[in-house]
Design an enzyme around this catalytic site. Structure first.
Site, PDB file in Angstrom:
ATOM      1  CG  ASP A 152      -0.213  -0.051   2.534  1.00 37.38           C
ATOM      2  OD1 ASP A 152       0.756  -0.838   2.639  1.00 37.38           O
ATOM      3  OD2 ASP A 152      -0.600   0.666   3.474  1.00 37.38           O
TER       4      ASP A 152
ATOM      5  CD  GLU B  28       4.115   0.473   6.875  1.00 39.10           C
ATOM      6  OE1 GLU B  28       4.981   0.793   7.710  1.00 39.10           O
ATOM      7  OE2 GLU B  28       3.688   1.267   6.004  1.00 39.10           O
TER       8      GLU B  28
END
Length: 389
Positions: free
Chosen positions: A88, A150
């Site tokens: 991400d 994350e």
């Protein structure tokens, strides 16, 4: 798809950058990472990896991937190397980017794009580093882990236990460190401190209970906590050698002529490795206890995400020594936070080391330099060869 048709390094990079995978607590920004996971699954399968993709239990539409190759360890023992990273990115500021964040752009001896450094590009580095190795001759297993979210809750890293028999001996998380080994970093907690008062006409202050005024008192006690953290805990290896406390957001009231009925503060704390998260929470509530006593029921403290502990890999560990030899740099600490505590909990020696600069993370016009590409690939290849044979 065969190994010979695996896309070139630049083409892999281009496709990763072109696949939006923003994670954000604001739902209108949040995007599934599925497209990135599917690309990685396709490419790694073409190299002979066994690929397992799991949708997160606590975050629908987000996925983790674990790709494995090489001999399975005997008797459930820890073995081999895990190369890990998150898929991400943070959101982008359209007003500050001068390029399309989802189009890989080569200019000024750099590759620009959202996630080029932090850190989707790491997976292209890994695949390029191993594409010409004879993976059938590995003596120990090589695993590649790609996680979700994350940048927000670390939800993906919190579900690693769902992968059966994931017991590497060593793990390297490819966050951007300019390929300098990072062997420890601080943790992270985020709390919302909310004061609920009573509204009323500003001409009669006693008719209400001003939440901003109470928050002003609370901030005084929190400043005392900030100083106590600085005085009581110390780790000289860090640039900032004590736990930090930051007031990041505050909002209260709706009009100048109304007594404020609600005021909210968002703050974070960053504990040193080895500090118990419970210790921070106990200290926070102890310092705010006078507010609770003076204004019963007015104060509420809630965690805005699950806490992230600090982590440390011993300076004399085998992985640290190997990474220092390969990179030519002494291992360092970092003030920022990564998935390392959750990977470390698998029972492996864990470091953070990857291409790109942390100075580019979360910045407009994020980039990596062309000059670092080949050296970083060579160092990743050396890690694989030294650990897995």
């Amino acid at each position: 798809m065969s190994a010979v048709t695996l896309p070139s390094f630049i083409e892999m990079y281009r496709q990763l950058i072109a696949a939006p995978s923003v994670s954000c607590l604001e739902p209108t920004w949040d995007i599934s990472n599925r497209q990135v996971i599917e690309l990685l699954g396709l490419w790694l399968s073409s190299l002979g990896f066994k690929v397992e993709i799991q949708e997160l239990e606590k975050q629908a539409g987000k996925y983790n991937l674990l790709a494995s190759i090489g001999p399975e360890p005997k008797n459930g023992e820890a073995s081999g190397l895990l190369l890990a990273g998150h898929t991400d990115t943070v959101p982008w500021d359209e007003g500050r980017w001068t390029r399309d964040p989802f189009t890989l752009t080569e200019a000024d001896n750099r590759l620009y794009g959202l996630g080029s450094a932090d850190m989707k590009g790491f997976f292209a580095f890994v695949i390029e580093a191993i594409r010409d190795l004879d993976l059938s001759q590995l003596k120990k297993p090589l695993r590649i882990l790609a996680t979700a979210d994350e940048e927000t809750s670390m939800a993906g890293a919190r579900e690693l236990h769902r992968f059966a028999n994931l017991k590497p001996e060593y793990a390297v998380i490819g966050e951007p460190t300019n390929m300098v080994p990072v062997r420890m970093h601080k943790g992270h907690t985020t709390d919302c401190v909310r004061i609920t008062g009573r509204s009323g006409h500003s001409s009669k202050p006693a008719a209400g209970l001003n939440a901003i005024s109470i928050m002003h008192e609370a901030l005084g006690y929190l400043k005392q906590l900030e100083q106590e953290l600085k005085d009581k805990f110390h780790q000289p290896a860090f640039e900032v050698p004590y736990p930090t406390l930051n007031f990041g957001h505050i909002h209260g009231g709706d009009a100048a002529n109304r007594i404020c009925a609600c005021c909210e503060l968002h703050m974070d704390m960053r504990p040193l490795p080895g500090m118990r998260i419970e210790t921070l929470n106990e200290m926070l509530h102890a310092h705010l206890a006078p507010i609770q006593q003076m204004y019963p029921g007015a104060l509420e403290v809630t965690a805005m995400h699950e806490p992230i502990p600090g982590y440390e890999c011993p300076a004399d560990s085998a992985l640290v020594k190997l990474a220092e030899a390969i990179s030519g740099h002494r291992a360092e600490p970092a003030n920022y936070c990564t998935e390392a505590p959750f990977v470390d909990a698998l029972g492996c020696e864990t470091i953070v080391m990857g291409p790109g600069s942390i100075q580019q993370a979360h910045q407009p016009d994020e980039f990596i330099t062309l000059a670092e590409i080949v050296p970083a690939q060579q160092q990743i290849r050396a890690l694989v060869q030294k650990v897995c044979g």
